[in-house]
Motif scaffolding. Structure first.
Motif, PDB file in Angstrom:
ATOM      1  N   ASP A  86      23.431  46.688  56.854  1.00  0.00           N
ATOM      2  CA  ASP A  86      22.878  45.696  57.773  1.00  0.00           C
ATOM      3  C   ASP A  86      23.963  44.737  58.246  1.00  0.00           C
ATOM      4  O   ASP A  86      25.080  44.720  57.714  1.00  0.00           O
ATOM      5  CB  ASP A  86      21.755  44.905  57.093  1.00  0.00           C
ATOM      6  N   SER A 125      18.857  42.976  60.127  1.00  0.00           N
ATOM      7  CA  SER A 125      18.432  43.625  58.878  1.00  0.00           C
ATOM      8  C   SER A 125      17.350  44.653  59.153  1.00  0.00           C
ATOM      9  O   SER A 125      16.485  44.466  60.006  1.00  0.00           O
ATOM     10  CB  SER A 125      17.936  42.600  57.860  1.00  0.00           C
ATOM     11  N   GLY A 160      17.189  35.832  54.883  1.00  0.00           N
ATOM     12  CA  GLY A 160      18.441  35.617  54.167  1.00  0.00           C
ATOM     13  C   GLY A 160      18.390  34.371  53.310  1.00  0.00           C
ATOM     14  O   GLY A 160      17.411  33.616  53.309  1.00  0.00           O
ATOM     15  N   THR A 217      29.955  43.570  50.405  1.00  0.00           N
ATOM     16  CA  THR A 217      29.841  42.905  51.693  1.00  0.00           C
ATOM     17  C   THR A 217      31.231  42.661  52.248  1.00  0.00           C
ATOM     18  O   THR A 217      32.163  42.398  51.512  1.00  0.00           O
ATOM     19  CB  THR A 217      29.124  41.560  51.489  1.00  0.00           C
ATOM     20  N   TYR A 274      25.084  46.408  50.565  1.00  0.00           N
ATOM     21  CA  TYR A 274      24.513  45.688  49.437  1.00  0.00           C
ATOM     22  C   TYR A 274      25.324  45.923  48.183  1.00  0.00           C
ATOM     23  O   TYR A 274      26.406  45.384  48.045  1.00  0.00           O
ATOM     24  CB  TYR A 274      23.026  45.965  49.209  1.00  0.00           C
ATOM     25  N   ARG A 324      19.572  48.049  49.952  1.00  0.00           N
ATOM     26  CA  ARG A 324      19.049  46.697  50.103  1.00  0.00           C
ATOM     27  C   ARG A 324      17.614  46.560  49.617  1.00  0.00           C
ATOM     28  O   ARG A 324      17.178  45.483  49.199  1.00  0.00           O
ATOM     29  CB  ARG A 324      19.155  46.284  51.573  1.00  0.00           C
ATOM     30  N   ARG A 353      11.182  43.608  55.845  1.00  0.00           N
ATOM     31  CA  ARG A 353      12.585  43.340  55.559  1.00  0.00           C
ATOM     32  C   ARG A 353      12.718  42.699  54.176  1.00  0.00           C
ATOM     33  O   ARG A 353      11.989  41.754  53.859  1.00  0.00           O
ATOM     34  CB  ARG A 353      13.183  42.406  56.627  1.00  0.00           C
ATOM     35  N   HIS A 387      17.549  38.988  51.673  1.00  0.00           N
ATOM     36  CA  HIS A 387      18.926  39.364  51.983  1.00  0.00           C
ATOM     37  C   HIS A 387      19.901  38.347  51.429  1.00  0.00           C
ATOM     38  O   HIS A 387      19.675  37.140  51.530  1.00  0.00           O
ATOM     39  CB  HIS A 387      19.123  39.455  53.497  1.00  0.00           C
TER      40      HIS A 387
END
Length: 582
Positions: A101, A120, A296, A391, A411, A430, A449, A452
């Motif tokens: 993502d 995402s 997030g 990341t 992730y 994720r 979703r 995050h």
């Protein structure tokens, strides 16, 4: 990125806190050699980078050069960011790739506004909470087909490009395609994480064939090629986003998951869409820190700084017991809310973001902090209290004043391990961040979703751009955002020094994914080498469990607007990266 040694609640893998504290007596700071530099900056491992026209800071030297080349050829900062991100998926697959993502914040000099993008992906529509329950699972596994969600990165590239790109996207992807075919040498930190991932992920179909050399990870300096990824990127360059989400790539993905016990389908890919979102902010001592709203965790940084703003951190000094204690307590309070309230707003419509990041709420929560005693348990805010309302990180700035803060991830390190044949990338895991409990805001649901961790950041001052930055690394990210701002604003560090200074990570807060029990013992404070022994002893006296850990302190990149013209750049000394400009 969540690297192999940053899994939740790493309680048993480390040495006893007292032994570590005693070891710190004899340990020189990791940045001690920086004190011998002629600049005299005690924490800077190298100088800030200055450039009059454009700047790029990424976690890989070659991708930094790619970004600069794109801008020299007439591309915008967004073109450069797309080019660098595509190349990072090749060169740093331990933290990024087209199977993951993407989130971004862009400063547009024409409209003098910030634009946020949430790229995402959602959970498979054919996978249900009942399916996990039928399998007797209490948590979603970290690898294999079950934690896979729709990859949002490619859609993110095209959304950003449509609004802010200047060059054809085929030009942006060309450097990554060339390096994928011709090869590139693997860098040191990346080789370390790649080697750690191979034993865990080689059992999944397609990984060993596409991401090892005769069953092992590539070594430092060894040339790595990925012709399959080159083919995938070429299809995207020619056919656009639909080549990935609706074309042969999508059909290959659908067949792969059907054959290997997965649920990600052609329909899931074809219906994917990211979205433009309004960044949210809070002011810290005259500087506005901007983050993206949930799903997030960015607003945790705002909550931490709101709580800390009432304390005179400058007079306490960097590395003082008050500095570490107050930061840790503010983090505990913010993360209690993070576990309860941060989720996909399409499903959790009552998420009270405005109230959570308000100064009034911070004042209310601040009352729970004692200067003399660590909090052992922290409850999240109640609805009544809120009814008022690995990341990669990279940043690019161009000669016209456009600045991009972009973060992208698989992730957990190299992701799920699932790699469809012939495509050259690994799918993210994720979905591990969902909770397998009914009624929780982050409970698993089809087409939802997950919570995050990856968050880009941006700072403005008096409505003008000041800083584009990020700190990659799981739950360290909002903690890192807050610490960078404290280092710059409270402790007067320069841009490089602010990233190189030893960091604090508190671990053990209640987890949004339900992967650990609620915090009842205060958790643990990880201190990077360099904090005074007197601080460690006093933290222990106040009830903190202090320990050291290898590697979970994040990865930082930053670009600041130079008031004299041009930009200032800084890059993470703990990674392989580089800041450079022209």
């Amino acid at each position: 990125m969540s690297s192999p040694n940053t899994a939740p609640r790493r309680r048993t893998a480390l040495l006893a806190p007292l032994a570590l504290a005693l070891a710190c007596v004899f340990a020189l700071p990791s940045t001690a050699s920086a004190a011998d530099r002629i600049s005299g900056k005690p924490f800077a491992t190298r100088s800030e980078v200055y450039a009059p026209h454009a700047m790029a800071a990424t976690s890989h030297p070659l991708t930094t050069q790619i970004a600069l080349d794109v801008m020299k050829a007439g591309g915008s900062a967004v073109d450069a960011a797309i080019a660098a991100n595509a190349a990072l998926g090749l060169m740093e697959p331990t933290g990024s790739g087209v199977g993951g993502d993407l989130f971004a914040i862009v400063w547009d000099p024409k409209t003098k506004k910030l634009y946020g993008y949430n790229g995402s992906g959602r959970s498979p529509k054919s996978l249900t909470l009942a399916e996990f329950q039928k399998r007797g699972l209490k948590e979603i596994p970290p690898t294999g087909p079950l934690p896979v969600t729709v990859p949002g990165a490619v859609d993110g590239w095209f959304a950003l490009h449509e609004r802010f790109g200047r060059k054809p996207i085929a030009d942006d992807l060309a450097p990554a395609i060339r390096y994928a075919r011709e090869g590139h040498p693997v860098h040191e930190v990346i080789a370390y994480y790649w080697n750690a991932s191979v034993p865990k992920l080689s059992k999944w179909p397609g990984f060993k064939e596409q991401f090892t050399i005769d069953g092992r990870a590539p070594r430092v300096g060894e040339m790595w090629r990925n012709p399959n990824l080159a083919n995938t990127l070429e299809q995207i360059a020619k056919g656009g986003r639909d080549a990935f989400y609706k074309g042969d790539i999508a059909r290959t993905i659908d067949a792969y998951f059907k054959a290997n016990g997965g649920f990600l389908s052609y329909e899931d890919l074809a219906s994917h869409h990211g979205e433009w979102v309004e960044p949210v902010s809070s002011n810290y001592r005259g500087y506005d820190l901007w983050e993206l709203p949930p799903n997030g965790q960015g607003i945790a940084a705002l909550q931490i700084l709101n709580i800390l703003e009432a304390y005179d951190l400058k007079s306490y000094g960097f590395g003082s017991v008050e500095h570490v204690h107050l930061f840790t307590e503010a983090k505990k309070l913010a993360f209690a809310d993070r576990a309860r309230w941060y989720a996909d707003p399409a499903f959790e419509k009552s998420s009270p973001v405005a109230r959570l990041i308000s100064k009034e709420y911070a004042a209310q929560r601040r009352k729970l902090i004692s200067m003399d005693k660590a909090l052992l348990e922290v409850q999240p805010a109640t609805p009544k209290q809120l009814d008022q309302g690995d990341t990669i990180y990279m940043t690019v700035a161009d000669a016209d004043g456009m600045m991009v803060s972009l973060i992208q991830s698989n992730y957990r390190g190299m992701g799920s391990g699932m790699a469809a044949p012939g495509l050259g990338f690994i799918f993210q895991d994720r979905g591990e961040q969902f909770v397998l409990k009914e009624g929780h805001p982050n409970s698993f649901a089809p087409g939802k979703r997950p919570f995050h961790t990856i968050i880009p950041a941006f700072v403005t001052r008096q409505g003008k751009p000041w800083l584009s930055f990020g700190v990659m690394g799981g739950a360290m990210q909002p903690q890192g955002h807050a610490q960078i701002l404290m280092n710059l604003i409270d402790f007067g560090m320069n841009l490089q020094e602010a990233g190189d200074a030893p960091r604090i990570q508190h671990d053990g807060s209640t987890d949004p994914a339900g992967q650990a029990e609620a915090m009842s013992d205060g958790g643990e404070v990880d201190l990077e080498t360099g904090y005074p022994y007197e601080t460690i002893r006093e933290l222990m006296r106040r009830g903190h469990s202090v320990r050291s850990a290898l590697g979970p302190y994040g990865g930082y990149q930053a670009i600041m607007v130079n008031p004299n013209g041009g930009y200032v750049g800084a890059s993470e000394s703990r990674k392989d990266g580089q800041a450079a400009g022209y």
